[in-house]
Design an enzyme around this catalytic site. Structure first.
Site, PDB file in Angstrom:
ATOM      1  N   HIS A  51       0.835  -1.212   0.000  1.00  0.00           N
ATOM      2  CA  HIS A  51       0.000   0.000   0.000  1.00  0.00           C
ATOM      3  C   HIS A  51       0.866   1.258   0.000  1.00  0.00           C
ATOM      4  CE1 HIS A  51      -3.945   2.006   1.361  1.00  0.00           C
ATOM      5  NE2 HIS A  51      -3.059   2.985   1.185  1.00  0.00           N
ATOM      6  N   HIS A  63      -9.627   1.314   0.464  1.00  0.00           N
ATOM      7  CA  HIS A  63      -9.333   2.112   1.651  1.00  0.00           C
ATOM      8  C   HIS A  63     -10.604   2.144   2.509  1.00  0.00           C
ATOM      9  CE1 HIS A  63      -5.997   3.894  -0.654  1.00  0.00           C
ATOM     10  NE2 HIS A  63      -5.567   4.433   0.466  1.00  0.00           N
ATOM     11  N   GLU A  83     -10.383   4.198   7.894  1.00  0.00           N
ATOM     12  CA  GLU A  83      -9.314   5.181   8.131  1.00  0.00           C
ATOM     13  C   GLU A  83      -9.954   6.531   8.455  1.00  0.00           C
ATOM     14  OE1 GLU A  83      -7.439   6.604   4.587  1.00  0.00           O
ATOM     15  OE2 GLU A  83      -5.585   7.195   5.597  1.00  0.00           O
ATOM     16  N   ASP A 112       2.175   4.152   2.817  1.00  0.00           N
ATOM     17  CA  ASP A 112       1.133   5.032   2.281  1.00  0.00           C
ATOM     18  C   ASP A 112       1.755   6.088   1.370  1.00  0.00           C
ATOM     19  OD1 ASP A 112      -1.570   5.284   1.994  1.00  0.00           O
ATOM     20  OD2 ASP A 112      -1.900   6.529   3.759  1.00  0.00           O
TER      21      ASP A 112
HETATM   22  N1  HPA Z   1      -6.611   7.431   2.186  1.00  0.00           N
HETATM   23  C1  HPA Z   1      -7.419   7.651   1.131  1.00  0.00           C
HETATM   24  N2  HPA Z   1      -6.968   8.105  -0.016  1.00  0.00           N
HETATM   25  C2  HPA Z   1      -5.672   8.367  -0.141  1.00  0.00           C
HETATM   26  C3  HPA Z   1      -4.804   8.163   0.916  1.00  0.00           C
HETATM   27  C4  HPA Z   1      -5.291   7.675   2.126  1.00  0.00           C
HETATM   28  O1  HPA Z   1      -4.541   7.445   3.106  1.00  0.00           O
HETATM   29  N3  HPA Z   1      -3.568   8.526   0.499  1.00  0.00           N
HETATM   30  C5  HPA Z   1      -3.713   8.923  -0.798  1.00  0.00           C
HETATM   31  N4  HPA Z   1      -4.973   8.825  -1.190  1.00  0.00           N
HETATM   32 ZN    ZN Z   2      -3.585   5.005   1.063  1.00  0.00          ZN
END
Ligand code: HPA
Ligand code: ZN
Length: 416
Positions: free
Chosen positions: A93, A276, A279, A357
């Site tokens: 990721h 995703h 988060e 990330d």
């Molecule tokens: N989350 C969602 N979208 C994203 C992220 C993330 O951490 N980083 C880059 N695009």
């Molecule tokens: Zn991401």
């Protein structure tokens, strides 16, 4: 203070070091004996917010704060970053638009006549840092700056190439890198925006031996029809290096289920699917990713533990979580490293993996992520080796290639 010198604080006392000095150098100015203990593992250092730092880390900015304490703790010596860098690793990721070399950004901006917020690599890295963001949305705003210099095929190819070279330098043996070709329109067509990074990845893979895969991202805040278009182009390049489909972008208020048709198309045509979730929003978002969209892996999944039943299902179905410790601090998904659920999930039997990330914006390497899991969360050598193998086993690769990757990495780990 002479020019080229920085003032930093060690155990509350100001010390002067040269720019580019390491934590060890700063501690040595403070107390030579303490520096010796730090290097031997009998003392440990943390930064101003209590995060563990390695003796070889740069001090960074003037005003940086370090605390060094001598530990009476008996036990195995701490793993250094140097050692963790030598470990074979795999990463699942990481965002291509978060991994540019600052100098490359400056070169690209100059040749394209684009203005950036700073004109030295150090100042640019500072301007792009997401440390101090207050939410996922604020964190994501920095991507507009990197994307501004990524609107040509040459730029995309170069960035993909350099990213793999950098990952290989820290012994990443397999990496899946993601981005959204839709964010390169109208300058490029979707096919141009897919072919360019594939060229860069292929060249770097041939030179370094690091295996690569490209993951195409739909974006939650764009219409679901765009996600479907992206899934189609991803499938068109399935035998040319695209291995998966993802959904990224602001999570809260932008449900994954609206993009279900794109996931269905990608999965039906044999791409790996990740999403995703958990988060910027809670466990219901993870539920949607798994049950409405059929995701096989979850990006982050940090808030999974808020739903005990879902946690159990994730363990049972062996759903890998692509976790990113430092990014979660920057998006305020967790309040501190000590509170991160990574270790809890690992011990509960979740197939957790460690990822960056965004190397540029989060200011981390994959080695740093492993170091934080070790020094900050207390994971030992065995547990960390298990995390490396989790990542290999969760790769979007055909079974026979996955078996070869796991075997290679496992024997390298055993030989260390
Ligand atoms: N989350 C969602 N979208 C994203 C992220 C993330 O951490 N980083 C880059 N695009
Ligand atoms: Zn991401």
């Amino acid at each position: 203070m002479r020019s080229g010198e920085l003032r930093v604080f060690v155990n509350e006392k100001p010390v002067s070091v040269t720019r580019g000095a390491t934590v060890r150098d700063a501690v040595e100015v403070f107390d030579r004996e303490l520096a010796g203990l730090l290097v031997s593992g009998a003392a440990h250092a943390t930064d101003g917010v209590g995060r563990p730092v390695d003796a070889s880390d740069p001090v960074g900015e003037g005003g940086a704060i370090f605390r060094v304490v001598v530990t009476a703790r008996q036990g195995p010596p701490r793993l250094s970053k140097d050692l963790l860098r030598r470990w074979p690793k795999a990463e699942l990721h990481v965002h291509l638009d978060g991994c540019l070399r600052p100098q490359t950004m400056l070169d690209l901006a100059r040749s394209q006549g684009i203005r950036l917020p700073a004109d030295t690599p150090e100042a640019l890295a500072r301007a792009l840092s997401v440390q101090g963001s207050r939410s996922l949305e604020e964190y994501l705003a920095k991507y507009e700056i990197t994307l501004s210099v990524m609107q040509t095929a040459q730029a995309l190819e170069r960035i993909a190439y350099e990213f793999v070279v950098d990952a290989a330098a820290e012994n990443v043996r397999y990496v899946e890198v993601r981005y959204s070709p839709a964010l390169h329109r109208p300058a490029l067509t979707l096919t141009e925006a897919v072919e360019a990074p594939l060229r860069g990845l292929g060249r770097a893979a041939a030179e370094t031996g690091t295996k690569t895969g490209l993951v195409v991202c739909g974006i939650r805040t764009l219409p679901p029809s765009v996600s479907l278009e992206l899934a189609r182009v991803a499938v068109d390049y399935k035998d040319a290096g695209v291995v998966g489909f993802d959904l990224a972008g602001a999570e809260r208020g932008h449900p994954a289920r609206e993009h279900r048709a794109a996931f269905e198309y990608a999965a039906r045509h044999g791409l790996g699917c990740t999403c995703h979730a958990g988060e910027g929003d809670g466990p219901d978002s993870i539920h949607q990713a798994l049950h409405d969209c059929g995701a096989q892996r979850i990006g982050h999944g940090t808030r999974l533990g808020e739903d005990a039943g879902l946690l159990e299902a994730v363990v049972e179905r062996k759903i890998p979580l692509e976790m990113c410790l430092i990014s979660n601090l920057h998006t305020r998904t967790v309040a501190s490293l000590a509170e991160h659920p990574f270790k809890r999930y690992l011990e509960r039997g979740v197939r957790v993996t460690l990822n960056t990330d965004s190397r540029l914006m989060d200011g981390v390497s994959l080695t740093d992520e492993y170091f934080h899991a070790h020094a900050g969360l207390g994971l030992g050598k065995e547990a960390l080796a298990g995390v490396v193998l989790n990542a290999c086993e969760s790769a979007f690769l055909p079974e026979y290639e996955k078996v070869a990757l796991v075997a290679r990495v496992q024997s390298e780990l055993e030989a260390l």
